[in-house]
Write an enzyme that holds these catalytic residues in place. Structure first.
Site, PDB file in Angstrom:
ATOM      1  N   TYR A 188       0.846  -1.208   0.000  1.00 35.23           N
ATOM      2  CA  TYR A 188       0.000   0.000   0.000  1.00 35.23           C
ATOM      3  C   TYR A 188       0.878   1.254   0.000  1.00 35.23           C
ATOM      4  O   TYR A 188       0.629   2.205  -0.750  1.00 35.23           O
ATOM      5  CB  TYR A 188      -0.907  -0.038   1.241  1.00 35.23           C
ATOM      6  CG  TYR A 188      -1.922   1.082   1.334  1.00 35.23           C
ATOM      7  CD1 TYR A 188      -3.116   1.018   0.618  1.00 35.23           C
ATOM      8  CD2 TYR A 188      -1.707   2.188   2.154  1.00 35.23           C
ATOM      9  CE1 TYR A 188      -4.059   2.044   0.706  1.00 35.23           C
ATOM     10  CE2 TYR A 188      -2.637   3.206   2.254  1.00 35.23           C
ATOM     11  CZ  TYR A 188      -3.814   3.125   1.529  1.00 35.23           C
ATOM     12  OH  TYR A 188      -4.744   4.144   1.630  1.00 35.23           O
TER      13      TYR A 188
HETATM   14  P1  NAI Z   1     -13.514   2.179   1.194  1.00 34.99           P
HETATM   15  O1  NAI Z   1     -13.077   0.777   1.300  1.00 34.99           O
HETATM   16  O2  NAI Z   1     -14.716   2.641   1.940  1.00 34.99           O
HETATM   17  O3  NAI Z   1     -13.709   2.603  -0.335  1.00 34.99           O
HETATM   18  C1  NAI Z   1     -12.884   2.136  -1.360  1.00 34.99           C
HETATM   19  C2  NAI Z   1     -13.705   2.075  -2.598  1.00 34.99           C
HETATM   20  O4  NAI Z   1     -12.902   1.608  -3.673  1.00 34.99           O
HETATM   21  C3  NAI Z   1     -14.870   1.089  -2.456  1.00 34.99           C
HETATM   22  O5  NAI Z   1     -16.037   1.688  -3.003  1.00 34.99           O
HETATM   23  C4  NAI Z   1     -14.411  -0.093  -3.278  1.00 34.99           C
HETATM   24  O6  NAI Z   1     -15.477  -0.850  -3.802  1.00 34.99           O
HETATM   25  C5  NAI Z   1     -13.646   0.625  -4.372  1.00 34.99           C
HETATM   26  N1  NAI Z   1     -12.770  -0.298  -5.103  1.00 34.99           N
HETATM   27  C6  NAI Z   1     -11.752  -1.043  -4.629  1.00 34.99           C
HETATM   28  N2  NAI Z   1     -11.239  -1.795  -5.617  1.00 34.99           N
HETATM   29  C7  NAI Z   1     -11.945  -1.498  -6.745  1.00 34.99           C
HETATM   30  C8  NAI Z   1     -11.902  -1.942  -8.092  1.00 34.99           C
HETATM   31  N3  NAI Z   1     -11.030  -2.878  -8.499  1.00 34.99           N
HETATM   32  N4  NAI Z   1     -12.782  -1.414  -8.961  1.00 34.99           N
HETATM   33  C9  NAI Z   1     -13.680  -0.491  -8.566  1.00 34.99           C
HETATM   34  N5  NAI Z   1     -13.773  -0.023  -7.315  1.00 34.99           N
HETATM   35  C10 NAI Z   1     -12.920  -0.545  -6.420  1.00 34.99           C
HETATM   36  O7  NAI Z   1     -12.258   3.028   1.594  1.00 34.99           O
HETATM   37  P2  NAI Z   1     -12.014   4.597   1.714  1.00 34.99           P
HETATM   38  O8  NAI Z   1     -11.400   4.799   3.016  1.00 34.99           O
HETATM   39  O9  NAI Z   1     -13.207   5.358   1.321  1.00 34.99           O
HETATM   40  O10 NAI Z   1     -10.860   4.760   0.616  1.00 34.99           O
HETATM   41  C11 NAI Z   1     -10.964   5.571  -0.538  1.00 34.99           C
HETATM   42  C12 NAI Z   1      -9.578   5.954  -0.990  1.00 34.99           C
HETATM   43  O11 NAI Z   1      -8.969   6.751   0.023  1.00 34.99           O
HETATM   44  C13 NAI Z   1      -8.633   4.768  -1.204  1.00 34.99           C
HETATM   45  O12 NAI Z   1      -7.811   5.033  -2.319  1.00 34.99           O
HETATM   46  C14 NAI Z   1      -7.810   4.750   0.061  1.00 34.99           C
HETATM   47  O13 NAI Z   1      -6.559   4.160  -0.147  1.00 34.99           O
HETATM   48  C15 NAI Z   1      -7.712   6.229   0.344  1.00 34.99           C
HETATM   49  N6  NAI Z   1      -7.390   6.586   1.710  1.00 34.99           N
HETATM   50  C16 NAI Z   1      -8.213   6.264   2.760  1.00 34.99           C
HETATM   51  C17 NAI Z   1      -7.898   6.685   4.047  1.00 34.99           C
HETATM   52  C18 NAI Z   1      -8.787   6.407   5.230  1.00 34.99           C
HETATM   53  O14 NAI Z   1      -8.367   6.711   6.360  1.00 34.99           O
HETATM   54  N7  NAI Z   1      -9.986   5.873   5.064  1.00 34.99           N
HETATM   55  C19 NAI Z   1      -6.694   7.441   4.325  1.00 34.99           C
HETATM   56  C20 NAI Z   1      -5.890   7.726   3.155  1.00 34.99           C
HETATM   57  C21 NAI Z   1      -6.242   7.311   1.909  1.00 34.99           C
END
Ligand code: NAI
Length: 256
Positions: free
Chosen positions: A161
């Site tokens: 990651y």
């Molecule tokens: P989450 O797990 O709630 O959302 C991630 C989304 O990406 C989900 O809707 C999932 O279905 C989608 N996804 C994953 N693989 C996929 C694929 N192959 N095709 C289509 N959609 C796909 O997580 P969150 O926290 O909302 O994360 C969103 C972004 O923010 C990510 O890139 C994560 O790395 C980043 N992030 C999150 C942080 C946090 O504290 N929650 C902190 C820093 C970055």
């Protein structure tokens, strides 16, 4: 000052049916953009779309696995046919697999790098022609990549990651430089610890959770909607001269 309004623009938010993606999608829709969220789960897409269409009736939801290059190309074709060329691309979809580095399998490494880095590059490349086409909206193209605190800091159990999110920062800068002459601005947001499905296990682990709160000057996790202000600014014409910037929205974590 140029406006923060996004009327007559078309935005794509990958992984926009929940978490940070939906928080950002709501902000863009409220500012007037026709937002297309993509996800793999039809029921989650439908629930998120109901919320978005109350803010902007032209919003859409599409099934798209961003690891499938053909599906990405089909997505942009479909968006162009139904709404017009994409003006704003938010590369948000991402996954994390926590494992000590000595135990990471090749399949898990590839899954994380393919989703978080490789697919983001193809989304940018496949949207390029639309993003530089201002003939419909007159809006310079905007790419907003979602990076991470692990773009800056190492995480003992998240080598893949961290590698993917470090790559996002450098890719953001490279595309910003390459595409500035095309009037496409490319920036990234570093969310701090945000309350989403991705961080649920951490929030359910009291020592880890308390450590994060102690390390975050704001003393709390952020909410997904708290990313919307930064995203709307970077998507707007107020940011036409802002490119290659990595903007933390993290309650002060990276300042400490
Ligand atoms: P989450 O797990 O709630 O959302 C991630 C989304 O990406 C989900 O809707 C999932 O279905 C989608 N996804 C994953 N693989 C996929 C694929 N192959 N095709 C289509 N959609 C796909 O997580 P969150 O926290 O909302 O994360 C969103 C972004 O923010 C990510 O890139 C994560 O790395 C980043 N992030 C999150 C942080 C946090 O504290 N929650 C902190 C820093 C970055």
């Amino acid at each position: 000052m140029k406006t923060l309004k996004l009327d007559h623009t078309v935005a794509v938010v990958t992984g926009g049916n929940g978490g940070i993606g939906l928080g950002i999608a709501k902000g863009l829709a409220e500012a007037g953009a026709a937002v297309v969220i993509t996800g793999r789960d039809a029921a989650k897409n439908a629930a998120a779309l109901q919320v978005l269409q109350r803010l902007q009736p032209n919003c859409r939801a599409e099934i798209c696995d961003i690891r499938d290059r053909g599906a990405i190309q089909q997505l942009f074709r479909q968006v162009r046919e139904t709404l017009g060329p994409v003006d704003i691309l938010v590369n948000n979809a991402g996954i994390a697999i926590g494992t000590p580095p000595e135990d990471i399998s090749e399949a898990d490494w590839d899954a994380v790098l393919d989703t978080n880095l490789k697919s983001v590059f193809w989304c940018c490349q496949d949207a390029f022609a639309d993003l530089q086409d201002q003939s419909v909206s007159g809006h310079p193209g905007k790419i907003i990549n979602i990076a991470s605190l692990y773009s800056i800091f190492g995480g003992a159990r998240v080598a893949s990651y961290s590698a993917s999110k470090g790559g996002i920062v450098q890719m953001t800068k490279a595309l910003a430089v390459a595409w500035a002459p095309n009037e496409i601005q490319v920036n990234a947001i570093i969310p701090g610890w945000i309350d989403t499905d991705m961080t649920q296990a951490v929030q359910d682990d009291p020592p880890f959770y308390k450590n994060i709160l102690a390390r975050t000057p704001a003393g709390r996790f952020g909410q997904p909607e708290e990313l919307a202000g930064a995203a709307v600014f970077l998507a707007s014409q107020s940011a036409n001269f802002v490119t290659g910037v990595i903007l933390p929205v993290d309650g002060g974590y990276s300042a400490g």
